[in-house]
Design a protein around this motif. Sequence first.
Motif, PDB file in Angstrom:
ATOM      1  N   GLU A 463      -4.984  -4.054 -15.135  1.00 16.19           N
ATOM      2  CA  GLU A 463      -5.611  -4.953 -14.169  1.00 16.19           C
ATOM      3  C   GLU A 463      -4.855  -4.883 -12.851  1.00 16.19           C
ATOM      4  OE1 GLU A 463      -6.182  -9.785 -13.447  1.00 16.19           O
ATOM      5  OE2 GLU A 463      -5.333  -9.004 -15.326  1.00 16.19           O
ATOM      6  N   ASN A 464      -5.548  -4.589 -11.777  1.00 13.77           N
ATOM      7  CA  ASN A 464      -4.980  -4.624 -10.435  1.00 13.77           C
ATOM      8  C   ASN A 464      -5.336  -5.949  -9.772  1.00 13.77           C
ATOM      9  OD1 ASN A 464      -3.940  -1.924 -10.520  1.00 13.77           O
ATOM     10  ND2 ASN A 464      -6.006  -1.158 -10.159  1.00 13.77           N
ATOM     11  N   TYR A 465      -4.349  -6.573  -9.149  1.00 12.49           N
ATOM     12  CA  TYR A 465      -4.589  -7.885  -8.565  1.00 12.49           C
ATOM     13  C   TYR A 465      -3.923  -7.983  -7.202  1.00 12.49           C
ATOM     14  CZ  TYR A 465       0.181  -8.805 -10.221  1.00 12.49           C
ATOM     15  OH  TYR A 465       1.528  -8.737 -10.440  1.00 12.49           O
ATOM     16  N   GLU A 466      -4.430  -8.893  -6.399  1.00  6.59           N
ATOM     17  CA  GLU A 466      -3.860  -9.153  -5.077  1.00  6.59           C
ATOM     18  C   GLU A 466      -2.587  -9.994  -5.224  1.00  6.59           C
ATOM     19  OE1 GLU A 466      -4.755  -8.024  -2.190  1.00  6.59           O
ATOM     20  OE2 GLU A 466      -6.669  -7.069  -2.733  1.00  6.59           O
ATOM     21  N   ARG A 467      -1.543  -9.556  -4.555  1.00  3.47           N
ATOM     22  CA  ARG A 467      -0.299 -10.331  -4.589  1.00  3.47           C
ATOM     23  C   ARG A 467      -0.459 -11.623  -3.800  1.00  3.47           C
ATOM     24  NH1 ARG A 467       1.988  -5.038  -4.052  1.00  3.47           N
ATOM     25  NH2 ARG A 467       1.800  -5.241  -1.789  1.00  3.47           N
TER      26      ARG A 467
END
Length: 499
Positions: A463-467
């Motif tokens: 899963e890629n997520y916004e910091r």
Amino acid sequence: MSTTENKEELFPTIGKVADQADQIEETGEVDTVDDEEKVVTEISSLCMKCHEEGTTRLLLTSIPFFREIVVMSFRCEHCGTQNNEIQAAAAIQPEGAAYTAQILDRSDLDRQIVRSPTCEITISELEMTLPPTSRGQLTTVEGLIRDIVADLDMDQPLRRIQDPNGYQMIQNIVDKLKAILGDDEEDEERDKEATGPAESTKAPEKATPMPPFTIKLDDPAGNSFIEFVGSISDPKWSKRTYHRTLEQNIALGLVNPEETEAVPKVANPDAINAESTEVGEDEIFVFPGICSSCGHPIETNMKKVNIPYFKDILIMSTNCDRCGYRDNEVKSGGAISEKGKRITVKVEDREDLSRDILKSETAGLTIPEIDLVLTHGTLGGRFTTLEGILEQVHEELAEKVFMSMSGDSAQAEDKATFQTFLENLRQVKEAERPFTVILDDPLANSYIQNLYAPDPDPNMTIENYERTWEQNEELGLNDIKVEGYEEGGEVEKKEQVAS
């Protein structure tokens, strides 16, 4: 198991020894203690003052959350000479230790102090430093301050005549230490009790608050200690370990000064020029440096490694031939990712434990089934297998935390809870039960091997997520501008010209 039991019998805790001593004072005899298991061992010794025969008493005891010590007390019945000291029953520790305790009220004066002969004590508020002594000491913070006051007061009458300036400077320190002890208030209370309430004409005064101060213990041998209150998370207490310098190792007798080599001074190790700016996969770069453990010159090897379906990484390895110190570190060889990455893997059998894992120094690791949470930065950067990193976590917790809790009967419930946690961790690292591994890296520099690559892995979720702003702030990314900084400079110049 028998070795542990014998160790506890040889070094009972201070609490058990105190209960045993109370039993002797109350009954006058010891029924439950054999002659071979006396509380104190007595040895006839020569008095160095009157050269008559005195008695040395040895007490082998264990301090909870610390280690075993030997308390020695000498007394000569002929001339009255007394001497007390301690020695560490354990070996010199791999690292030095520095303890800091904030003494905010008089209850903190009861904190126990173990001071080894190599320990330096500092009280910063008084600008006072006590250098290492020739003998160890087992005391409290209050006992240490009283010893300091007694030593400073000893020559004050003579110093008042010969050196008035020195007398005044020392007297100022003595007055501050006495204010900490509060002896004047205790004397006034005793006077009131002696004279009675009828003869007391003054109105009762509020107790003077104790001036707060900070006490620091710095021991290169790592065998000193100051007690914490409640648990190791005491907010007034902290501990820090560090690598000894070459000079400290020589002073402790760990390094022969005749064998020391001239240590090369590297002004800036990072400013080493390479013939090529490109680091090839078959090239190994060598950087000279100094061993952080023994202080001798060593070399650090660096190699670029490509992980398939991921990115390039840099592996740095350090090995000291003299003291055996070893260290491995993994750095990312790519740019900072725009998003963070969270990798979730379901482990069902031992085959899953053979997955390669790259845990960067910014990644955190979680196993929800056993409530294991490694915060970001724990264990540093590691490139190993899933089984290897779980084994390392088990060793760190079992050796450092569980062993520090041994010997304290008051923490039986905590020890049972932690022992259950270690058993669950052992089952996980041996794949005796299914579990889930969550690797969360805000910089997306971590990796877990896909056993089905290039096809998707059914047991793995990425899963890629916004910091968040807080994560960018912690990583120092909010103040970095990598695009358009030249344009910003030109705009500022035009505004200056226009003005």
